[in-house]
Design a protein around this motif. Structure first.
Motif, PDB file in Angstrom:
ATOM      1  N   TYR A  89       0.826  -1.198   0.000  1.00 44.98           N
ATOM      2  CA  TYR A  89       0.000   0.000   0.000  1.00 44.98           C
ATOM      3  C   TYR A  89       0.868   1.258   0.000  1.00 44.98           C
ATOM      4  CZ  TYR A  89      -3.645  -3.284   1.526  1.00 44.98           C
ATOM      5  OH  TYR A  89      -4.506  -4.341   1.619  1.00 44.98           O
ATOM      6  N   PHE A  90       0.372   2.305  -0.644  1.00 44.64           N
ATOM      7  CA  PHE A  90       0.993   3.604  -0.486  1.00 44.64           C
ATOM      8  C   PHE A  90       1.000   3.982   0.992  1.00 44.64           C
ATOM      9  CE2 PHE A  90      -0.244   4.507  -5.008  1.00 44.64           C
ATOM     10  CZ  PHE A  90       0.994   4.948  -5.462  1.00 44.64           C
ATOM     11  N   PRO A  91       2.014   4.717   1.449  1.00 43.54           N
ATOM     12  CA  PRO A  91       1.945   5.265   2.807  1.00 43.54           C
ATOM     13  C   PRO A  91       0.653   6.055   2.998  1.00 43.54           C
ATOM     14  CG  PRO A  91       4.127   5.634   1.873  1.00 43.54           C
ATOM     15  CD  PRO A  91       3.260   5.109   0.761  1.00 43.54           C
ATOM     16  N   GLU A  92       0.138   6.042   4.208  1.00 40.89           N
ATOM     17  CA  GLU A  92      -1.122   6.735   4.476  1.00 40.89           C
ATOM     18  C   GLU A  92      -1.031   8.217   4.094  1.00 40.89           C
ATOM     19  OE1 GLU A  92      -4.264   7.342   8.205  1.00 40.89           O
ATOM     20  OE2 GLU A  92      -2.571   5.959   8.395  1.00 40.89           O
ATOM     21  N   SER A  93       0.145   8.822   4.301  1.00 39.20           N
ATOM     22  CA  SER A  93       0.318  10.234   3.951  1.00 39.20           C
ATOM     23  C   SER A  93       0.111  10.466   2.458  1.00 39.20           C
ATOM     24  CB  SER A  93       1.712  10.717   4.363  1.00 39.20           C
ATOM     25  OG  SER A  93       2.723   9.938   3.739  1.00 39.20           O
ATOM     26  N   VAL A  94       0.564   9.523   1.646  1.00 43.28           N
ATOM     27  CA  VAL A  94       0.406   9.652   0.194  1.00 43.28           C
ATOM     28  C   VAL A  94      -1.065   9.507  -0.193  1.00 43.28           C
ATOM     29  CG1 VAL A  94       1.016   8.662  -2.046  1.00 43.28           C
ATOM     30  CG2 VAL A  94       2.743   8.824  -0.242  1.00 43.28           C
ATOM     31  N   VAL A 132      -7.279   2.953   1.414  1.00 38.07           N
ATOM     32  CA  VAL A 132      -6.128   2.039   1.317  1.00 38.07           C
ATOM     33  C   VAL A 132      -5.896   1.785  -0.169  1.00 38.07           C
ATOM     34  CG1 VAL A 132      -5.317  -0.294   1.795  1.00 38.07           C
ATOM     35  CG2 VAL A 132      -6.519   1.002   3.569  1.00 38.07           C
ATOM     36  N   ILE A 133      -4.715   2.166  -0.645  1.00 36.90           N
ATOM     37  CA  ILE A 133      -4.468   2.160  -2.086  1.00 36.90           C
ATOM     38  C   ILE A 133      -3.184   1.404  -2.398  1.00 36.90           C
ATOM     39  CG2 ILE A 133      -4.081   3.611  -4.113  1.00 36.90           C
ATOM     40  CD1 ILE A 133      -5.601   5.850  -2.677  1.00 36.90           C
ATOM     41  N   PRO A 134      -3.259   0.301  -3.143  1.00 39.90           N
ATOM     42  CA  PRO A 134      -2.037  -0.398  -3.569  1.00 39.90           C
ATOM     43  C   PRO A 134      -1.163   0.512  -4.431  1.00 39.90           C
ATOM     44  CG  PRO A 134      -3.977  -1.780  -3.899  1.00 39.90           C
ATOM     45  CD  PRO A 134      -4.472  -0.402  -3.592  1.00 39.90           C
ATOM     46  N   SER A 135       0.140   0.368  -4.288  1.00 36.64           N
ATOM     47  CA  SER A 135       1.053   1.323  -4.903  1.00 36.64           C
ATOM     48  C   SER A 135       1.470   0.967  -6.332  1.00 36.64           C
ATOM     49  CB  SER A 135       2.320   1.456  -4.050  1.00 36.64           C
ATOM     50  OG  SER A 135       3.020   0.219  -3.972  1.00 36.64           O
ATOM     51  N   GLN A 136       1.230  -0.249  -6.768  1.00 34.55           N
ATOM     52  CA  GLN A 136       1.644  -0.653  -8.106  1.00 34.55           C
ATOM     53  C   GLN A 136       0.438  -0.841  -9.018  1.00 34.55           C
ATOM     54  OE1 GLN A 136       4.134  -3.971  -6.312  1.00 34.55           O
ATOM     55  NE2 GLN A 136       5.448  -3.441  -8.051  1.00 34.55           N
TER      56      GLN A 136
END
Length: 505
Positions: A89-94, A132-136
């Motif tokens: 997941y992307f960091p929560e801040s992102v 909650v967002i996957p980063s790839q």
């Protein structure tokens, strides 16, 4: 409170929103633009006119006309099918930055969404209900489709969110707070996912972290310079004025200021005629990386306030045009530039670590060991720094030079900007650890030289650092020291220290 209007959001305000918990309000004039844009979309639906993304399929399916009864269902299918994010997941801040940026883009009034969409995004940000967002999974053109689809799922009550320190289903949070899930109407799904907000959000966090790190490198580099009895003549202002780069002159002046009362620095000919480049060229190298920040900041702040949707509802709905503002090339190139700039800060930092620990390059105890031979001291800390620097060199390969066609070759050139932004983040995280290792070694070397001989600035930085990492009296698990100091470098405590306590005079 920070008022968003789609036009003048700054990186400073983003830092306040993401890190300081500042709340968002919406500019009423911008909300009126949103309403007029929505009225235009509803007029198109009522007229039966064929417009991409409103009553057609997407990508290669753009020539498929959707029946009027299915235009709303089309939007839900869009975000579900496009929610193909994978990986960590992307960091929560992102992810929070993504919500803010998507909200700001919609407030420009070019996207045709209802006010309730804008209000929900605002509420998510203010209440820290963060998707909650996957980063790839993003190609960085046609927008960050996969990541933003995971954001859009939250609006309809699906997917997962970060909430009060846990990852939970969106539906459970909505149920607890009595929030209704939204039903998407014509064009709204496309308006939520067609944009560059994933790469830009990652870029915002990258910039904030990189700016802090580059500032710290001057201070820590100055500490190392003293510990190695560097030749201060190399920072003579006339040298740097002769070249003319403002950032180079700024760094040279800072090093002179920090070391001006040091009893450890030397002059040319006293101990040697010239220093190695990692000491002598601090202004040139640090200054060049600082130059990149100005370029990156400019591009990020333009993109943060850009309309990157497609199609755009223009001229109060009189014109609806398909274009390519979703293409992430400007941010892709900026993130590749940032990768190089930060990787070089780690590169020169590791070379200074080597000069601190290598007995062939200094007159300090080998590897700063309290008992050379029996105890290895900082030997493997340099190995760790070298490993991170080497990894950064691989990550610094530009992502923006690659492209793979998609959507049956309709989308035949893409930016890979989100890959570049993710790799930049990894480089920054690695660089923070390298710089932390330099500070640990620099403190130990100053202690051996005699901390009372150091400049007042170095003494105060040493005192603060020793509250985090104790003196090396005996070999221990240095991994814990590196993690502790890196964590400290990422906090406002270091910033407060260098800005309020360590500035001489």
């Amino acid at each position: 409170m920070i008022q968003l209007n789609g036009s003048n959001l700054t990186l400073i305000e983003m830092k306040q929103l993401i890190y300081d918990g500042e709340q968002i309000t919406i500019d009423p004039v911008s909300m009126n633009k949103v309403k007029r844009s929505r009225e235009a979309v509803e007029g198109i639906v009522a007229s039966g006119k064929t417009v991409y993304g409103i009553n057609t399929g997407f990508g290669k399916f753009s020539d498929v006309r959707i029946q009027d009864k299915d235009v709303d269902t089309l939007q839900l299918h869009l975000i579900r099918s496009h929610a193909c994010g994978i990986g960590e997941y992307f960091p929560e801040s992102v992810s929070k930055a993504m919500v803010v940026l998507r909200l700001n883009a919609l407030l420009k009034g070019y996207s045709g969404v209802r006010p309730c969409i804008v209000e929900r995004l605002c509420h998510l940000a203010n209440e820290n209900i963060i998707p909650v967002i996957p980063s790839q999974g993003s190609l960085g053109a046609s927008g960050d489709l996969a990541p933003l689809s995971h954001l859009a799922l939250v609006l309809v009550g699906e997917g997962k969110v970060h909430y009060k320190g846990s990852i939970v289903p969106t539906k459970s949070v909505y149920d607890d707070l009595s929030f209704p899930a939204l039903s998407l109407k014509a064009k709204e799904g496309l308006a939520l996912i067609n944009g560059t907000q994933a790469m830009t959000a990652m870029g915002v966090i990258n910039y904030i972290e990189a700016e802090r790190l580059i500032n710290q490198c001057d201070w820590i580099g100055a500490m190392t310079f003293e510990a190695l009895e560097g030749i201060v003549d190399a920072f003579h202002p006339a040298i740097h004025e002769a070249r003319g780069y403002p950032e180079q002159m700024e760094v040279a002046e800072r090093i002179r200021t920090l070391t001006n009362d040091s009893k450890l620095v030397t002059h040319q000919g006293e101990k040697r005629v010239q220093d190695a480049y990692s000491l002598r060229c601090i202004p040139q190298v640090h200054g060049a990386s600082r130059q990149s920040l100005a370029y990156i900041k400019e591009k990020l702040e333009i993109e943060m306030n850009a309309a990157t949707d497609n199609p755009l509802i223009l001229e109060d709905g009189q014109t609806v045009v398909s274009g390519g503002n979703f293409h992430g090339q400007p941010i892709a190139i900026a993130m590749d530039f940032l990768k190089i700039a930060v990787a070089e800060m780690a590169n020169i930092s590791e070379r200074r670590v080597e000069r601190l620990v290598n007995p062939q390059l200094n007159d300090l105890p080998a590897f700063l060991s309290p008992d050379p031979g029996l105890q290895s001291g900082a030997m493997i800390m340099q190995y760790a720094a070298a490993s991170l620097v080497s990894e950064n060199k691989t990550l610094a390969h530009p992502a923006s030079v690659d492209s793979i066609p998609s959507s049956a070759n309709q989308e035949d050139h893409v930016s890979m900007g989100t890959i570049g932004a993710r790799h930049a983040y990894q480089i920054i995280m690695n660089a923070q650890k390298v710089v932390g290792i330099e500070m640990i070694c620099g403190m130990q070397a100053l202690e051996i030289r005699g901390i009372s001989l150091a400049s007042i600035s170095a003494q105060k930085l040493y005192e603060e650092g020793r509250l985090v990492v104790p003196s090396i009296k005996e070999d221990r698990v240095f991994s814990e020291d590196i993690e502790s100091l890196t964590k400290w470098l990422k906090t406002d405590q270091f910033d407060w220290t260098i800005n309020r306590q360590l500035i001489p005079g």
